[in-house]
Design an enzyme around this catalytic site. Structure first.
Site, PDB file in Angstrom:
ATOM      1  N   ARG A  65       0.477  -1.339   0.051  1.00  0.00           N
ATOM      2  CA  ARG A  65       0.315  -0.040  -0.121  1.00  0.00           C
ATOM      3  C   ARG A  65       0.411   1.423  -0.311  1.00  0.00           C
ATOM      4  O   ARG A  65       0.275   2.597  -0.269  1.00  0.00           O
ATOM      5  CB  ARG A  65      -0.384  -0.323   1.465  1.00  0.00           C
ATOM      6  N   LYS A 170       1.386 -18.924   7.647  1.00  0.00           N
ATOM      7  CA  LYS A 170       0.051 -19.104   9.212  1.00  0.00           C
ATOM      8  C   LYS A 170       0.147 -17.465   9.537  1.00  0.00           C
ATOM      9  O   LYS A 170       0.607 -16.660   9.350  1.00  0.00           O
ATOM     10  CB  LYS A 170       1.576 -19.732   9.662  1.00  0.00           C
ATOM     11  N   HIS A 200       7.155 -23.429   7.915  1.00  0.00           N
ATOM     12  CA  HIS A 200       8.664 -22.902   8.109  1.00  0.00           C
ATOM     13  C   HIS A 200       9.343 -24.259   8.683  1.00  0.00           C
ATOM     14  O   HIS A 200      10.317 -24.543   8.261  1.00  0.00           O
ATOM     15  CB  HIS A 200       9.312 -21.448   8.279  1.00  0.00           C
ATOM     16  N   LYS A 204      13.126 -26.794   7.617  1.00  0.00           N
ATOM     17  CA  LYS A 204      13.728 -27.312   7.612  1.00  0.00           C
ATOM     18  C   LYS A 204      14.838 -28.888   8.134  1.00  0.00           C
ATOM     19  O   LYS A 204      14.569 -29.654   8.077  1.00  0.00           O
ATOM     20  CB  LYS A 204      14.550 -27.009   9.234  1.00  0.00           C
ATOM     21  N   GLU A 238      12.600 -19.977  23.124  1.00  0.00           N
ATOM     22  CA  GLU A 238      12.735 -18.887  22.567  1.00  0.00           C
ATOM     23  C   GLU A 238      13.343 -18.611  23.453  1.00  0.00           C
ATOM     24  O   GLU A 238      12.288 -18.144  24.500  1.00  0.00           O
ATOM     25  CB  GLU A 238      12.146 -18.599  22.239  1.00  0.00           C
ATOM     26  N   ASP A 258       0.353 -19.938  18.124  1.00  0.00           N
ATOM     27  CA  ASP A 258       1.812 -19.435  17.213  1.00  0.00           C
ATOM     28  C   ASP A 258       2.354 -20.881  17.212  1.00  0.00           C
ATOM     29  O   ASP A 258       3.274 -20.788  15.909  1.00  0.00           O
ATOM     30  CB  ASP A 258       2.304 -18.381  18.120  1.00  0.00           C
ATOM     31  N   HIS A 263       3.837 -25.443  14.188  1.00  0.00           N
ATOM     32  CA  HIS A 263       5.243 -26.162  14.463  1.00  0.00           C
ATOM     33  C   HIS A 263       5.086 -27.543  15.045  1.00  0.00           C
ATOM     34  O   HIS A 263       6.095 -28.273  15.017  1.00  0.00           O
ATOM     35  CB  HIS A 263       5.887 -25.404  14.485  1.00  0.00           C
ATOM     36  N   LYS A 363       8.134 -18.090  25.173  1.00  0.00           N
ATOM     37  CA  LYS A 363       9.196 -17.018  24.938  1.00  0.00           C
ATOM     38  C   LYS A 363      10.266 -16.585  26.356  1.00  0.00           C
ATOM     39  O   LYS A 363       9.804 -16.689  27.062  1.00  0.00           O
ATOM     40  CB  LYS A 363       8.256 -16.005  24.438  1.00  0.00           C
ATOM     41  N   LYS A 368      17.750 -20.787  23.418  1.00  0.00           N
ATOM     42  CA  LYS A 368      16.655 -21.155  22.185  1.00  0.00           C
ATOM     43  C   LYS A 368      17.284 -22.460  21.584  1.00  0.00           C
ATOM     44  O   LYS A 368      18.171 -22.959  22.122  1.00  0.00           O
ATOM     45  CB  LYS A 368      17.434 -19.936  21.273  1.00  0.00           C
TER      46      LYS A 368
HETATM   47  C1  BG6 Z   1       7.278 -18.455  13.871  1.00  0.00           C
HETATM   48  C2  BG6 Z   1       6.284 -17.683  15.327  1.00  0.00           C
HETATM   49  O1  BG6 Z   1       6.511 -19.088  13.560  1.00  0.00           O
HETATM   50  O2  BG6 Z   1       7.907 -19.023  14.350  1.00  0.00           O
HETATM   51  C3  BG6 Z   1       7.065 -16.937  16.061  1.00  0.00           C
HETATM   52  O3  BG6 Z   1       5.146 -17.002  14.956  1.00  0.00           O
HETATM   53  C4  BG6 Z   1       8.516 -17.971  15.959  1.00  0.00           C
HETATM   54  O4  BG6 Z   1       6.857 -16.327  17.757  1.00  0.00           O
HETATM   55  C5  BG6 Z   1       8.819 -18.050  15.447  1.00  0.00           C
HETATM   56  O5  BG6 Z   1       9.158 -16.942  17.251  1.00  0.00           O
HETATM   57  C6  BG6 Z   1      10.426 -18.790  15.670  1.00  0.00           C
HETATM   58  O6  BG6 Z   1      11.092 -19.976  14.558  1.00  0.00           O
HETATM   59  P1  BG6 Z   1      12.694 -20.235  14.253  1.00  0.00           P
HETATM   60  O7  BG6 Z   1      12.450 -20.774  13.049  1.00  0.00           O
HETATM   61  O8  BG6 Z   1      13.211 -19.116  14.755  1.00  0.00           O
HETATM   62  O9  BG6 Z   1      12.318 -21.567  15.395  1.00  0.00           O
END
Ligand code: BG6
Length: 525
Positions: A65, A170, A200, A204, A238, A258, A263, A363, A368
């Site tokens: 936009r 998503k 995603h 991986k 994370e 989320d 995932h 979070k 991580k």
């Molecule tokens: C996303 C979530 O799908 O995946 C995020 O919306 C999250 O909140 C992220 O931080 C984590 O992805 P990765 O690849 O860093 O583990």
């Protein structure tokens, strides 16, 4: 999944054939000025072009936009690609790549914008007629965009000379009902084979390796069942909080929607599904759906007993003060959204009956870590004492079960723990491990998930994308948990945890009755 491989025997060593996109195409990104486009999509397509995987002719159209000229948009994207690909490739290559990006100013909720888009895209001298539409927008636009695409004749029918595919980011739905409706609406205008729902995690490398590990070896699969496995646990922790204004989105979602609904559930599927009869996208996804449909849908009592939700409070991470979740940017001060979720599930099928599967995500946690650990049962009787030693000083300790851990990220690898006799005059055992690490074994850096997934979309391989029945089956399991959590039932409290920790103590209690505990980073290798 991948084409059948015929190794080319060259002068030196055999080489795998190159995988590249053959068909020329145009890719339209809705949400073309957004964060995902800058951080992931354009850098991934750029990387594919550097590896010479893109077709001869391709164009990218960023639909947004904001006011940009072609030049100002290309300049900004040049900087973004430099930032995210760290100056890889020559300046000439980068300039050539960026010259293939066009900015298209339009409104997602205006039919005229789609009519104008069609007028531009239908010029075959500029735009290859095969089309990928990438929906990187707020979810409320997914359905209207697909409708407008069809109305403006931007998508084709199956069997037309050119093809069109629609990639959907998503979150796919907010709960079971909305996911069902979204699928219904989208499939009214598109065929399932044209829809690519992204998760995603499936892109991986280490996630794909779960299937190779299980089904390309014979030694593990015979023990992957309820006779030998005590439990399975999956963690995706994370350290990040609500940086870059994510609080607005996250507060409506929460950790369960989320991360867990998509995932973590995907990881669960891959580690528990039956072997597919081949690697076609439908054969693989059929097996995933079967296992998803076998997960016991929790009753309200089971939600009370088997789930834990929590939110982080203010604290310190690496010596820096961090705000409480409720004081994060764009988060309401009275929010009760969970930033941590843990749950115990059961798969009611022949193979896994009675084996608990623990999932946890959060979070602002200690580190991580994404990992899956399969914990095996103890031998029927303990013949040996187990010791834990530092140099020659040993303590008696509890015997440790065999553990198989998939380290998805970081420090990607697989480890297997077992007991060995400690060399001494005593018949005692200690814990030892075999470890496989990607970094030590492969010098190449692992491809980014988005590179793999975009390649697959462009090549028409939907194995690593979630099918409508898969999304629905995952929601069926999560929906009762969401509903129960919304009821503000005092028996399902919202716990609190300090940043930099492994979440609330309540999540350890999920293991009650099972010989286990959460495996945190230092116990994985
Ligand atoms: C996303 C979530 O799908 O995946 C995020 O919306 C999250 O909140 C992220 O931080 C984590 O992805 P990765 O690849 O860093 O583990």
């Amino acid at each position: 999944m991948s084409p059948s491989l015929s190794l080319q025997h060259g002068s030196d060593a055999p080489r795998l054939p190159d995988v590249r996109v053959e068909a020329n195409l145009s890719m339209v990104i809705f949400g073309g000025t957004g964060d995902l486009t800058r951080r992931k999509l354009l850098p991934a397509i750029y990387a594919l072009s550097l590896e010479q995987r893109m077709p001869e002719t391709f164009r990218i159209v960023a639909f947004g936009r904001r006011d940009y000229t072609q030049e100002s948009f290309r300049e900004e994207m040049t900087e973004e690609i430099r930032r995210f690909r760290r100056e890889e490739g020559s300046e000439e290559h980068l300039q050539d790549f960026v010259s293939r990006i066009d900015y298209f100013k339009g409104e997602l909720d205006k039919s005229e914008s789609f009519v104008e888009l069609e007028a531009s895209l239908s010029n075959p001298d500029v735009y290859p007629q095969n089309r990928v539409f990438y929906l990187s927008t707020a979810p409320s636009f997914f359905e209207p965009i697909t409708k407008e695409l069809k109305k403006a004749k931007l998508t084709y029918k199956i069997g037309d000379p050119s093809w069109s595919r629609v990639v959907i980011e998503k979150p796919f739905g907010h709960d079971l009902e909305s996911a069902l409706k979204l699928n219904q609406d989208i499939l009214r205008t598109l065929d399932e084979s044209q829809v690519y729902r992204i998760d995603h995690y499936l892109g991986k490398e280490t996630v794909q390796n779960i299937l190779s590990f299980r089904f390309a070896n014979t030694i593990f699969e015979p023990v992957f069942n309820n006779r030998f496995v005590d439990h399975i646990q999956v963690t995706a922790s994370e350290t990040v909080g609500m940086e870059s204004g994510r609080g607005g989105y996250f507060d409506r979602a929460g950790a369960l929607r989320d991360m867990m609904q998509n995932h973590l559930t995907q990881l669960l599927c891959l580690v528990t599904m039956e072997p597919p009869s081949n690697f076609s996208s439908d054969a693989v996804r059929n097996e995933k759906v079967k296992v998803l449909q076998s997960i016991r849908i929790p009753t309200i009592d089971e939600v009370r007993q088997n789930t834990v939700r929590a939110q982080y409070v203010a604290g310190q991470v690496d010596g820096e003060n961090t705000p409480a979740y409720v004081n994060e940017d764009r988060v309401p001060g009275d929010s009760r959204t969970e930033t941590f979720a843990a749950a115990k599930f059961f798969i009611d099928n022949w193979r896994w009956s009675g084996v608990p599967i623990f999932l946890r995500t959060g979070k602002r946690m200690a580190t991580k870590q994404t990992s899956i650990t399969v914990q095996f049962k103890q031998p029927p009787m303990q013949l040996f004492q187990t010791v834990q030693c530092e140099n020659d000083i040993c303590d008696l300790t509890e015997s440790r079960p065999n553990l198989l851990t998939f380290r998805i990220q970081p420090d990607e690898g697989i480890s297997l723990h077992f007991a060995t006799k400690r060399p001494s005059m005593h018949m005692v055992v200690e814990d030892s491990s075999l470890d496989f690490g990607y970094r030590e074994n492969y010098r190449k850096t692992l491809p980014e998930a988005y590179e793999r997934l975009l390649m697959d979309v462009m090549r028409g391989d939907s194995t690593l994308f979630t099918r409508s029945d898969e999304v629905e089956a995952a929601w069926r399991v999560m929906d009762p948990i969401l509903k129960a959590w919304q009821q503000r039932d005092r028996r399902i409290p919202l716990h609190f945890y300090s940043p930099g920790t492994w979440g609330p103590l309540a999540s350890d209690e999920l293991f009650d009755g099972h010989a286990g505990l959460w495996r945190n980073e230092d116990s994985l290798a």
